[in-house]
Each structure stands twice: as C-alpha cells, then as structure tokens.
Design a protein around this motif. Structure first.
Motif, PDB file in Angstrom:
ATOM      1  N   GLY A 107       0.777  -1.229   0.000  1.00 25.79           N
ATOM      2  CA  GLY A 107       0.000   0.000   0.000  1.00 25.79           C
ATOM      3  C   GLY A 107       0.806   1.276   0.000  1.00 25.79           C
ATOM      4  N   VAL A 108       2.127   1.195  -0.269  1.00 20.87           N
ATOM      5  CA  VAL A 108       2.942   2.407  -0.380  1.00 20.87           C
ATOM      6  C   VAL A 108       2.459   3.208  -1.585  1.00 20.87           C
ATOM      7  CG1 VAL A 108       5.274   3.284  -0.803  1.00 20.87           C
ATOM      8  CG2 VAL A 108       4.935   1.321   0.713  1.00 20.87           C
ATOM      9  N   LYS A 109       2.323   4.513  -1.403  1.00 21.97           N
ATOM     10  CA  LYS A 109       1.764   5.358  -2.457  1.00 21.97           C
ATOM     11  C   LYS A 109       2.798   5.755  -3.505  1.00 21.97           C
ATOM     12  CE  LYS A 109      -2.148   5.543  -0.228  1.00 21.97           C
ATOM     13  NZ  LYS A 109      -3.298   4.726  -0.702  1.00 21.97           N
ATOM     14  N   ARG A 110       4.033   6.046  -3.064  1.00 19.78           N
ATOM     15  CA  ARG A 110       5.027   6.604  -3.978  1.00 19.78           C
ATOM     16  C   ARG A 110       6.404   6.019  -3.698  1.00 19.78           C
ATOM     17  NH1 ARG A 110       4.899  12.962  -5.323  1.00 19.78           N
ATOM     18  NH2 ARG A 110       3.001  12.174  -6.350  1.00 19.78           N
ATOM     19  N   PHE A 111       7.139   5.755  -4.767  1.00 22.71           N
ATOM     20  CA  PHE A 111       8.485   5.179  -4.699  1.00 22.71           C
ATOM     21  C   PHE A 111       9.415   6.112  -5.455  1.00 22.71           C
ATOM     22  CE2 PHE A 111      11.986   2.416  -5.804  1.00 22.71           C
ATOM     23  CZ  PHE A 111      12.021   1.418  -4.843  1.00 22.71           C
TER      24      PHE A 111
END
Length: 315
Positions: A107-111
């Motif tokens: 569920g991480v939004k941005r990398f």
C-alpha cells in the motif's frame, strides 16, 4: 498527497544520511532508515534491515506512504568483478524491483528512485545538454543497471498503480564527499600545481543540499508522479572554473598550469590515466528546465555556498 511515514533506504550513505537528517529536522514525518547491516547513523529514526542482494532481508512497510530508494551498488572505478553487470543487476535491478513490488503490495503510495545521469550517457556535445526525455544511452555496467531498474519500476507502476518518481543526479558533492572531488580539494589545500588551467569543458554538478531539497519536493508534489527529473545546481562550470572556485572556498592560492587539452590527454594516456583525463576534460551538462517548471523548484543553494560547506566540513 498526505504523507506521515517515509522509509529511506541507504540511510547510512552519503545521500541517505543527509536526507534522513533533513526529514527529521522538518518534523513533519516519521522516518525509517533502512540499512544492510547497521542501525542508521541518526539514532532519532526507526530502523529496518534491507539487503538488496538477499530476498529474505526486506523491511516492514507497515503504514509507510513513501519510499526514497537511495541504496545501490554504487559506481566503482576499475571494477574487478568477473561479471560487473551481473553484480550491479543483483542489487540495482533485482533488489530494487523486489522492494518496489513489496511496496506496491503493502500500500505504499510513492516510490522515489535515486538513479544516475549515467542512464543518459557519459558526455554531452556543445550546446546539447542531457534532457529528461532523451533516449537513454548508458555506457557502463552501472548506468545500464540503473536504466534497467528504471524500466522495471515503470512496469511495476503500470501493473500496480504505485507512483514512481525517478531522479537522475550528476556528480553529487557536499560535506563528506569522497573520491575525485575530495582529492582535488586536497591537492588545492596542499598547494600542488595542477596542469588543469586551460580547460573549456562544461560540467553540471549538484550540491547534496540541492539534491535533498528536490527529493523532499518530490515526496508529496502531485506533479512528480511517474516522472523523470534531472537535477543540478543550475550553473555549469569547466574543470578549471571549478578548481578556482574550490580554491576560493578553501581560501588558498591556486597553481593551475594552462596545459592544452590535447597535451593533457596525451600525457594521461602515456601514464595509463586515460579515463581520468576523460572525466576532467569532457563535458556533461544537464537541462533542469522540466524539473524547475513542473515542480516550481529551483536550487536553494548556490555553487559557492555549497563549496564553502565542503571546505568548512570536509567530512
């Protein structure tokens, strides 16, 4: 995008350490430092282990909204690995994509991926700086591995919806810088005469503080999603100009001999230092217009301010 928890990989590295310190100073985020085998140098942040070459050593990403991926197998001059590209791929491609897929599933939004200008290539011609939308043309194993990682990350984004931000810095300098940049400052401090007074090349550099500032801008800026950005100080210098500005920051007298570039290259070849001559004489410029216009960003620290920081805090 609302962000409260950020994981920084390579938290003990040159870029990662500075980024963690800045994030903690901002007091807006909970910061997790991920390192391979040691706790982060900054004791104020949480700690997770990450080994890019070991599928079993991955961090917990619970409640993490953004990952800044600064860990990598870094560029090594005269790499002695039997298959250098395979070694770079293990960490920079396979390890990066493993982490990105875990991030998407968690569920991480941005990398945010700290790549390298080496994805664009090794040198630029007169009046033709690298741009973010240029066709990649990496030459060495490190640059190839970074390009493959970028391509893989964009596929992960298409497959999962995670937002990818790619930043390609040129040479990064600041307090604690090592390698050739530090060597040049040491030569100047010792008053060593250098045959580098006649070079008219142009090179883009980026101060550590400027790179960190851009990374922080990209953490929540909506326009950063799924974009590639080049970064620099916004002022390109010849090697001769850089040495003069270094000497000014160090407050030392400089001794630069105006040896013609052709003579310098010939002497370097005879001494087996052709690669070093290429780095000193060639041009490598980047165009940051897209970065500045799309993000409303500009480098907050000038070249002279950044050199003063290095001179006053060399390590």
């Amino acid at each position: 995008m609302s962000v409260s928890k950020i994981l920084v990989t390579g938290a003990n590295g040159f870029i990662g350490k500075a980024l963690v310190s800045r994030l903690l100073a901002d007091r807006q985020y909970a910061v997790i430092g991920a390192t391979r085998d040691k706790t982060p140098a900054n004791a104020q942040c949480q700690f997770e282990r990450l080994d890019l070459t070991d599928p079993d050593v991955l961090p917990s990403l619970r409640d993490v909204q953004v990952i800044v991926h600064a860990a990598a197998r870094v560029h090594v001059m005269n790499d002695v690995a039997v298959d250098a590209l395979a070694e770079y791929r293990k960490a920079n491609v396979e390890g990066t994509l493993r982490l990105a897929k875990l991030a998407a599933a968690s569920g991480v939004k941005r990398f945010i991926f700290i790549s390298s200008i080496k994805v664009n290539g090794e040198r630029t011609g007169p009046g033709r700086p690298f741009r973010a939308d240029d066709t990649p043309a990496p030459v060495d194993a490190y640059g190839i591995s970074k390009r493959e990682a970028e391509d893989g990350l964009m596929k992960v984004s298409r497959d999962t919806g995670i937002e990818i931000v790619i930043i390609r810095p040129p040479l990064v300098y600041g307090p604690g810088v090592k390698a050739n940049f530090l060597n040049m400052m040491r030569w100047l401090s010792r008053g060593v005469p250098l045959p580098l007074g006649g070079l008219n090349n142009r090179r883009s550099l980026v101060a550590l503080d400027n790179l960190v500032d851009l990374v922080i801008t990209c953490i929540a800026h909506p326009a950063a999603a799924n974009q590639i950005f080049l970064v620099s100080d916004g002022e390109d210098l010849s090697t001769t100009q850089l040495l003069l500005r270094m000497a000014e920051a160090l407050k030392v007298r400089v001794y630069l001999l105006p040896l013609p570039e052709t003579a310098l290259r010939l002497a370097a070849s005879l001494l087996g230092k052709k690669a070093m001559a290429d780095r000193l004489c060639a041009s490598l410029q980047v165009d940051i217009e897209k970065t500045c216009s799309l993000l409303g960003w500009s480098p907050p620290v000038s070249v002279d301010e950044a050199l003063e920081l290095v001179a006053n805090r060399p390590s």
